[in-house]
Design a protein around this motif. Structure first.
Motif, PDB file in Angstrom:
ATOM      1  N   TRP A  48      37.883 -94.803  24.073  1.00 43.08           N
ATOM      2  CA  TRP A  48      37.890 -96.254  23.943  1.00 43.08           C
ATOM      3  C   TRP A  48      39.255 -96.661  23.417  1.00 43.08           C
ATOM      4  N   ILE A  49      39.761 -97.759  23.935  1.00 43.64           N
ATOM      5  CA  ILE A  49      41.078 -98.282  23.546  1.00 43.64           C
ATOM      6  C   ILE A  49      40.901 -99.723  23.086  1.00 43.64           C
ATOM      7  N   SER A  50      41.587-100.096  22.025  1.00 46.35           N
ATOM      8  CA  SER A  50      41.675-101.502  21.640  1.00 46.35           C
ATOM      9  C   SER A  50      43.152-101.854  21.530  1.00 46.35           C
ATOM     10  N   GLU A  51      43.469-103.077  21.985  1.00 47.79           N
ATOM     11  CA  GLU A  51      44.857-103.547  21.966  1.00 47.79           C
ATOM     12  C   GLU A  51      44.902-105.001  21.533  1.00 47.79           C
ATOM     13  N   GLY A  52      45.923-105.371  20.816  1.00 45.15           N
ATOM     14  CA  GLY A  52      46.125-106.751  20.414  1.00 45.15           C
ATOM     15  C   GLY A  52      47.476-106.863  19.720  1.00 45.15           C
ATOM     16  N   TRP A  53      47.926-107.856  19.326  1.00 42.18           N
ATOM     17  CA  TRP A  53      47.468-109.233  19.377  1.00 42.18           C
ATOM     18  C   TRP A  53      48.295-109.991  20.396  1.00 42.18           C
ATOM     19  N   TRP A  54      47.626-110.816  21.161  1.00 41.78           N
ATOM     20  CA  TRP A  54      48.318-111.759  22.030  1.00 41.78           C
ATOM     21  C   TRP A  54      48.149-113.137  21.410  1.00 41.78           C
ATOM     22  N   ARG A  55      49.233-113.786  21.107  1.00 43.49           N
ATOM     23  CA  ARG A  55      49.184-115.160  20.607  1.00 43.49           C
ATOM     24  C   ARG A  55      49.216-116.079  21.821  1.00 43.49           C
ATOM     25  N   TYR A  97      30.021-105.285  19.295  1.00 43.84           N
ATOM     26  CA  TYR A  97      30.615-104.022  19.730  1.00 43.84           C
ATOM     27  C   TYR A  97      31.862-103.739  18.899  1.00 43.84           C
ATOM     28  N   GLU A  98      31.836-102.653  18.132  1.00 48.34           N
ATOM     29  CA  GLU A  98      32.888-102.396  17.160  1.00 48.34           C
ATOM     30  C   GLU A  98      34.078-101.639  17.748  1.00 48.34           C
ATOM     31  N   PHE A  99      35.266-102.181  17.466  1.00 44.53           N
ATOM     32  CA  PHE A  99      36.535-101.558  17.816  1.00 44.53           C
ATOM     33  C   PHE A  99      37.439-101.624  16.595  1.00 44.53           C
ATOM     34  N   CYS A 100      38.493-100.828  16.616  1.00 34.74           N
ATOM     35  CA  CYS A 100      39.479-100.848  15.537  1.00 34.74           C
ATOM     36  C   CYS A 100      40.551-101.895  15.848  1.00 34.74           C
ATOM     37  N   GLY A 110      40.324 -94.676  20.400  1.00 37.47           N
ATOM     38  CA  GLY A 110      39.114 -94.371  19.642  1.00 37.47           C
ATOM     39  C   GLY A 110      38.563 -95.603  18.951  1.00 37.47           C
ATOM     40  N   ASP A 111      37.223 -95.652  18.847  1.00 36.27           N
ATOM     41  CA  ASP A 111      36.584 -96.819  18.239  1.00 36.27           C
ATOM     42  C   ASP A 111      35.833 -96.477  16.960  1.00 36.27           C
ATOM     43  N   GLY A 112      36.012 -95.273  16.441  1.00 38.70           N
ATOM     44  CA  GLY A 112      35.307 -94.868  15.228  1.00 38.70           C
ATOM     45  C   GLY A 112      36.253 -94.549  14.090  1.00 38.70           C
ATOM     46  N   ASP A 113      35.690 -94.450  12.900  1.00 41.82           N
ATOM     47  CA  ASP A 113      36.449 -94.095  11.698  1.00 41.82           C
ATOM     48  C   ASP A 113      37.669 -94.976  11.494  1.00 41.82           C
ATOM     49  N   CYS A 114      37.519 -96.242  11.774  1.00 43.07           N
ATOM     50  CA  CYS A 114      38.666 -97.159  11.707  1.00 43.07           C
ATOM     51  C   CYS A 114      39.313 -97.163  10.328  1.00 43.07           C
ATOM     52  N   GLN A 122      36.264-104.252  13.691  1.00 43.19           N
ATOM     53  CA  GLN A 122      36.024-105.641  14.093  1.00 43.19           C
ATOM     54  C   GLN A 122      35.014-105.664  15.228  1.00 43.19           C
ATOM     55  N   GLY A 123      34.096-106.623  15.172  1.00 43.69           N
ATOM     56  CA  GLY A 123      33.128-106.802  16.243  1.00 43.69           C
ATOM     57  C   GLY A 123      33.742-107.546  17.424  1.00 43.69           C
ATOM     58  N   PHE A 124      33.592-106.984  18.608  1.00 47.20           N
ATOM     59  CA  PHE A 124      34.100-107.578  19.843  1.00 47.20           C
ATOM     60  C   PHE A 124      32.931-108.047  20.693  1.00 47.20           C
TER      61      PHE A 124
END
Length: 147
Positions: A48-55, A97-100, A110-114, A122-124
């Motif tokens: 699992w991948i999380s990406e941000g931030w886009w303003r 749905y939790e992501f880091c 990865g989406d665990g052990d953030c 953070q919940g998505f």
């Protein structure tokens, strides 16, 4: 005259082969009166991948995912950068749905052990884009709703 039509038809067909294919994209649009920050989550092979931030400023859009949309489900989180009323917190678009995430720009595998990895959990919200979608646009609206 007939040869001109043949050449025109040939050039038309050839242009279809030479044109670069349209790139798939996931686009987030801000339809609120305030700037927002957004993040996206998705599965890439096994991780699992999380990406941000886009303003994203009001009435503007940002391309948050430019690869082919190969999954049926994608995930997002967003937060307004301004309070709508003095006694209310800024609007958020969140889900179960939790992501880091991180406080600065990030791409996290990865989406665990953030927290043990010095990130935040953070919940998505989930997006079901269907099975044959090349492009997807999500509009953020007031009061934490998105369509």
């Amino acid at each position: 005259m007939r040869s001109n039509r043949f050449i025109a038809a040939f050039l038309l067909i050839l242009s279809g082969f030479l044109s670069p294919p349209a790139e798939a994209a996931m686009v987030f649009c801000n339809r609120t009166p305030n700037a927002i920050e957004t993040a996206v989550g998705y599965r890439e092979t096994l991780d699992w991948i999380s990406e941000g931030w886009w303003r994203i400023e009001p009435d503007q859009c940002a391309r948050v995912f430019g690869k082919p949309l190969t999954q049926r489900f994608y995930f997002y989180y967003a937060r307004s950068l301004a309070r709508t009323l003095p006694d209310r917190p800024p609007a958020t678009w969140a889900g179960k749905y939790e992501f880091c995430t991180d406080i600065k720009a990030f791409r996290i595998e990865g989406d665990g052990d953030c927290e043990t990895r010095n990130y935040h959990t953070q919940g998505f919200h989930q997006i079901d884009i269907g099975s044959n979608t090349r492009d997807y646009t999500l509009d953020f609206r007031n009061e934490g709703s998105a369509h």
